[in-house]
Write a protein that holds these residues in place. Structure first.
Motif, PDB file in Angstrom:
ATOM      1  N   LEU A 128      10.865   8.446   8.381  1.00 56.62           N
ATOM      2  CA  LEU A 128       9.501   8.758   7.950  1.00 56.62           C
ATOM      3  C   LEU A 128       8.518   8.130   8.923  1.00 56.62           C
ATOM      4  CD1 LEU A 128      11.197   8.198   5.132  1.00 56.62           C
ATOM      5  CD2 LEU A 128       8.944   8.173   4.127  1.00 56.62           C
ATOM      6  N   ALA A 129       7.324   8.687   8.948  1.00 55.30           N
ATOM      7  CA  ALA A 129       6.204   8.042   9.635  1.00 55.30           C
ATOM      8  C   ALA A 129       5.010   8.060   8.692  1.00 55.30           C
ATOM      9  CB  ALA A 129       5.870   8.762  10.936  1.00 55.30           C
ATOM     10  N   SER A 130       4.207   7.007   8.768  1.00 59.64           N
ATOM     11  CA  SER A 130       3.015   6.947   7.929  1.00 59.64           C
ATOM     12  C   SER A 130       1.949   6.146   8.663  1.00 59.64           C
ATOM     13  CB  SER A 130       3.338   6.324   6.569  1.00 59.64           C
ATOM     14  OG  SER A 130       2.315   6.600   5.637  1.00 59.64           O
ATOM     15  N   LEU A 131       0.772   6.092   8.071  1.00 66.24           N
ATOM     16  CA  LEU A 131      -0.386   5.492   8.730  1.00 66.24           C
ATOM     17  C   LEU A 131      -0.814   4.186   8.080  1.00 66.24           C
ATOM     18  CD1 LEU A 131      -2.568   8.731   9.063  1.00 66.24           C
ATOM     19  CD2 LEU A 131      -1.279   7.623  10.903  1.00 66.24           C
ATOM     20  N   LYS A 132      -1.396   3.320   8.885  1.00 67.50           N
ATOM     21  CA  LYS A 132      -1.987   2.091   8.371  1.00 67.50           C
ATOM     22  C   LYS A 132      -3.317   1.869   9.068  1.00 67.50           C
ATOM     23  CE  LYS A 132       0.215  -1.131  11.648  1.00 67.50           C
ATOM     24  NZ  LYS A 132       0.989  -2.384  11.799  1.00 67.50           N
ATOM     25  N   VAL A 133      -4.219   1.211   8.347  1.00 69.25           N
ATOM     26  CA  VAL A 133      -5.539   0.903   8.901  1.00 69.25           C
ATOM     27  C   VAL A 133      -5.873  -0.545   8.563  1.00 69.25           C
ATOM     28  CG1 VAL A 133      -6.775   1.739   6.850  1.00 69.25           C
ATOM     29  CG2 VAL A 133      -7.949   1.662   9.047  1.00 69.25           C
ATOM     30  N   LYS A 134      -6.493  -1.248   9.482  1.00 72.15           N
ATOM     31  CA  LYS A 134      -6.770  -2.677   9.292  1.00 72.15           C
ATOM     32  C   LYS A 134      -7.820  -2.885   8.212  1.00 72.15           C
ATOM     33  CE  LYS A 134      -6.520  -5.228  12.913  1.00 72.15           C
ATOM     34  NZ  LYS A 134      -6.799  -5.942  14.197  1.00 72.15           N
ATOM     35  N   LEU A 135      -7.551  -3.853   7.332  1.00 72.35           N
ATOM     36  CA  LEU A 135      -8.513  -4.266   6.315  1.00 72.35           C
ATOM     37  C   LEU A 135      -9.294  -5.464   6.844  1.00 72.35           C
ATOM     38  CD1 LEU A 135      -6.282  -4.040   3.111  1.00 72.35           C
ATOM     39  CD2 LEU A 135      -8.121  -2.480   3.768  1.00 72.35           C
ATOM     40  N   THR A 136     -10.597  -5.445   6.615  1.00 74.14           N
ATOM     41  CA  THR A 136     -11.427  -6.486   7.230  1.00 74.14           C
ATOM     42  C   THR A 136     -12.198  -7.321   6.224  1.00 74.14           C
ATOM     43  OG1 THR A 136     -13.215  -4.878   7.520  1.00 74.14           O
ATOM     44  CG2 THR A 136     -11.705  -5.166   9.368  1.00 74.14           C
ATOM     45  N   THR A 137     -12.212  -6.932   4.951  1.00 77.32           N
ATOM     46  CA  THR A 137     -12.965  -7.714   3.970  1.00 77.32           C
ATOM     47  C   THR A 137     -12.021  -8.282   2.918  1.00 77.32           C
ATOM     48  OG1 THR A 137     -13.411  -5.908   2.397  1.00 77.32           O
ATOM     49  CG2 THR A 137     -14.906  -6.130   4.279  1.00 77.32           C
ATOM     50  N   GLU A 138     -12.378  -9.448   2.395  1.00 79.14           N
ATOM     51  CA  GLU A 138     -11.580 -10.086   1.354  1.00 79.14           C
ATOM     52  C   GLU A 138     -11.472  -9.183   0.120  1.00 79.14           C
ATOM     53  OE1 GLU A 138      -9.334 -13.195  -0.451  1.00 79.14           O
ATOM     54  OE2 GLU A 138      -9.947 -12.848   1.627  1.00 79.14           O
ATOM     55  N   GLN A 139     -12.556  -8.490  -0.189  1.00 75.30           N
ATOM     56  CA  GLN A 139     -12.558  -7.609  -1.352  1.00 75.30           C
ATOM     57  C   GLN A 139     -11.512  -6.508  -1.216  1.00 75.30           C
ATOM     58  OE1 GLN A 139     -16.342  -5.761  -2.082  1.00 75.30           O
ATOM     59  NE2 GLN A 139     -15.707  -4.819  -4.000  1.00 75.30           N
ATOM     60  N   ASP A 140     -11.409  -5.924  -0.038  1.00 73.31           N
ATOM     61  CA  ASP A 140     -10.410  -4.877   0.187  1.00 73.31           C
ATOM     62  C   ASP A 140      -8.993  -5.446   0.191  1.00 73.31           C
ATOM     63  OD1 ASP A 140     -12.178  -2.763   0.319  1.00 73.31           O
ATOM     64  OD2 ASP A 140     -12.405  -2.876   2.500  1.00 73.31           O
ATOM     65  N   ILE A 141      -8.833  -6.637   0.740  1.00 68.75           N
ATOM     66  CA  ILE A 141      -7.499  -7.242   0.840  1.00 68.75           C
ATOM     67  C   ILE A 141      -6.919  -7.546  -0.539  1.00 68.75           C
ATOM     68  CG2 ILE A 141      -6.269  -9.331   1.590  1.00 68.75           C
ATOM     69  CD1 ILE A 141      -8.181  -9.307   4.062  1.00 68.75           C
ATOM     70  N   ILE A 142      -7.749  -8.006  -1.475  1.00 63.88           N
ATOM     71  CA  ILE A 142      -7.231  -8.368  -2.799  1.00 63.88           C
ATOM     72  C   ILE A 142      -7.263  -7.197  -3.788  1.00 63.88           C
ATOM     73  CG2 ILE A 142      -7.902 -10.778  -2.489  1.00 63.88           C
ATOM     74  CD1 ILE A 142     -10.274 -10.255  -4.365  1.00 63.88           C
ATOM     75  N   ASN A 143      -7.834  -6.077  -3.392  1.00 58.67           N
ATOM     76  CA  ASN A 143      -7.942  -4.918  -4.280  1.00 58.67           C
ATOM     77  C   ASN A 143      -6.559  -4.283  -4.481  1.00 58.67           C
ATOM     78  OD1 ASN A 143      -8.478  -2.501  -5.574  1.00 58.67           O
ATOM     79  ND2 ASN A 143     -10.196  -1.952  -4.253  1.00 58.67           N
ATOM     80  N   PRO A 144      -6.034  -4.261  -5.721  1.00 61.88           N
ATOM     81  CA  PRO A 144      -4.703  -3.696  -5.950  1.00 61.88           C
ATOM     82  C   PRO A 144      -4.645  -2.185  -5.758  1.00 61.88           C
ATOM     83  CG  PRO A 144      -5.730  -4.279  -8.032  1.00 61.88           C
ATOM     84  CD  PRO A 144      -6.617  -4.821  -6.955  1.00 61.88           C
ATOM     85  N   ASN A 145      -5.802  -1.516  -5.695  1.00 59.83           N
ATOM     86  CA  ASN A 145      -5.808  -0.078  -5.415  1.00 59.83           C
ATOM     87  C   ASN A 145      -5.537   0.221  -3.944  1.00 59.83           C
ATOM     88  OD1 ASN A 145      -6.406   0.824  -8.077  1.00 59.83           O
ATOM     89  ND2 ASN A 145      -8.528   0.196  -7.786  1.00 59.83           N
ATOM     90  N   HIS A 146      -5.650  -0.801  -3.102  1.00 60.23           N
ATOM     91  CA  HIS A 146      -5.293  -0.662  -1.691  1.00 60.23           C
ATOM     92  C   HIS A 146      -3.870  -1.190  -1.504  1.00 60.23           C
ATOM     93  CE1 HIS A 146      -9.270   0.507  -0.884  1.00 60.23           C
ATOM     94  NE2 HIS A 146      -9.832  -0.682  -0.708  1.00 60.23           N
ATOM     95  N   VAL A 147      -2.946  -0.290  -1.219  1.00 55.77           N
ATOM     96  CA  VAL A 147      -1.562  -0.705  -0.969  1.00 55.77           C
ATOM     97  C   VAL A 147      -1.485  -1.309   0.426  1.00 55.77           C
ATOM     98  CG1 VAL A 147       0.803   0.089  -0.656  1.00 55.77           C
ATOM     99  CG2 VAL A 147      -0.593   1.022  -2.517  1.00 55.77           C
ATOM    100  N   LYS A 148      -0.958  -2.532   0.481  1.00 59.88           N
ATOM    101  CA  LYS A 148      -0.823  -3.217   1.759  1.00 59.88           C
ATOM    102  C   LYS A 148       0.595  -3.036   2.314  1.00 59.88           C
ATOM    103  CE  LYS A 148      -3.199  -5.340  -0.681  1.00 59.88           C
ATOM    104  NZ  LYS A 148      -4.139  -4.929  -1.767  1.00 59.88           N
ATOM    105  N   VAL A 149       0.696  -3.073   3.647  1.00 60.61           N
ATOM    106  CA  VAL A 149       2.002  -2.939   4.298  1.00 60.61           C
ATOM    107  C   VAL A 149       2.145  -4.023   5.353  1.00 60.61           C
ATOM    108  CG1 VAL A 149       1.078  -1.241   5.954  1.00 60.61           C
ATOM    109  CG2 VAL A 149       3.559  -1.376   5.563  1.00 60.61           C
ATOM    110  N   ILE A 150       3.356  -4.582   5.449  1.00 65.29           N
ATOM    111  CA  ILE A 150       3.690  -5.475   6.555  1.00 65.29           C
ATOM    112  C   ILE A 150       4.831  -4.839   7.339  1.00 65.29           C
ATOM    113  CG2 ILE A 150       2.847  -7.645   5.598  1.00 65.29           C
ATOM    114  CD1 ILE A 150       5.645  -8.259   4.641  1.00 65.29           C
ATOM    115  N   THR A 151       4.813  -5.059   8.647  1.00 59.97           N
ATOM    116  CA  THR A 151       5.775  -4.412   9.541  1.00 59.97           C
ATOM    117  C   THR A 151       6.489  -5.440  10.405  1.00 59.97           C
ATOM    118  OG1 THR A 151       4.128  -4.120  11.282  1.00 59.97           O
ATOM    119  CG2 THR A 151       4.324  -2.334   9.671  1.00 59.97           C
ATOM    120  N   ASP A 152       7.575  -4.979  11.031  1.00 60.17           N
ATOM    121  CA  ASP A 152       8.239  -5.835  12.013  1.00 60.17           C
ATOM    122  C   ASP A 152       7.533  -5.681  13.360  1.00 60.17           C
ATOM    123  OD1 ASP A 152       9.124  -3.481  13.215  1.00 60.17           O
ATOM    124  OD2 ASP A 152      11.191  -3.679  12.530  1.00 60.17           O
TER     125      ASP A 152
END
Length: 246
Positions: A128-152
């Motif tokens: 699969l391939a998918s997209l990610k975009v950098k989060l820049t605000t604390e509000q967006d980072i802690i928002n559970p509606n924004h799924v976060k991803v970590i990569t190798d």
């Protein structure tokens, strides 16, 4: 665009939506949102075919009325991937891109980035391939509606979560947070494998379908982008979309 494989776009479309019921049939500059999304996907000219796959007779009829291609789901589905898998199981296709039905401002550049992943993957290591975009605000980072991803280090997904990951304990080290943008490009065989696997406890707990792929050993290549579509999740989003069209 010349492609070494057959690629189609599938737009899963449920009539009901928990935050904004019936949003796909809301008027957007004279046509329903779902029709605008379908037309936007067609206009990219990236796909051999574009389909809307739905459980709604209303949406099905609306797409056909506007000259589009629609497929009626035969079963109830928990997620968009399952709905798409049922629709493509008998199709002769290599790559399937899941386009969100509530994103009428499809970004051609971002979709092209996903397709390029498979063009350069000659050994077919990527499922699969998918997209990610950098989060820049604390509000967006802690928002559970924004799924976060970590990569190798090679940008393959390690985990997805609604929590703020990674946990930033050692403040002397800088870390970046990335939001997962829910547009997927699948190899058909990976999509069908997903369809035939049971939902995992982690997937069920987080309500994030791509966790099922990771738990079953599939590889998800993440592509960083700044080209993010605008989704319609609320009535306020719809008003913004109407202003943009006007």
């Amino acid at each position: 665009m010349s492609k070494p494989f057959k690629v189609i776009a599938m737009i899963p479309a449920r009539y009901e939506a928990s935050r904004f019921p019936g949003k796909l049939m809301q008027d957007l500059a004279g046509k329903p949102v779902i029709v605008r999304t379908y037309e936007a996907a067609r206009s990219t000219q990236l796909f051999d075919e574009v389909y809307v796959v739905t459980d709604s007779k209303i949406i099905f009829s609306e797409i056909e009325k506007h000259g589009g291609q629609a497929i009626m789901s035969q079963k109830e589905h928990e997620c968009g991937s399952d709905r798409i898998a049922e629709a493509v199981q008998d199709m002769n296709v290599d790559i399937v891109i899941n386009v969100q039905g509530d994103e009428p401002f499809i970004n051609k550049k971002a979709l092209s980035q996903l397709l390029n992943v498979f063009e350069t993957d000659k050994e077919k290591h990527i499922d699969l391939a998918s997209l990610k975009v950098k989060l820049t605000t604390e509000q967006d980072i802690i928002n559970p509606n924004h799924v976060k991803v970590i990569t190798d280090l090679n940008n393959f997904a390690l985990y997805f979560s609604r929590s703020a990951i990674p946990f930033h304990r050692a403040k002397e080290f800088d870390v970046d947070y990335f939001k997962h943008v829910g547009i997927y490009a699948f190899r058909k065989e990976a999509l069908m494998a997903f369809y035939n696997l049971p939902m995992s406890p982690l997937e069920a707990a987080e309500k994030i379908e791509c966790i099922r792929y990771l738990e079953n050993g599939k590889t998800i290549k993440m592509v960083e982008t700044q080209e993010v579509s605008i989704g319609i999740d609320t009535p306020e989003d719809l008003e913004k979309a109407r202003l943009r069209f006007s």
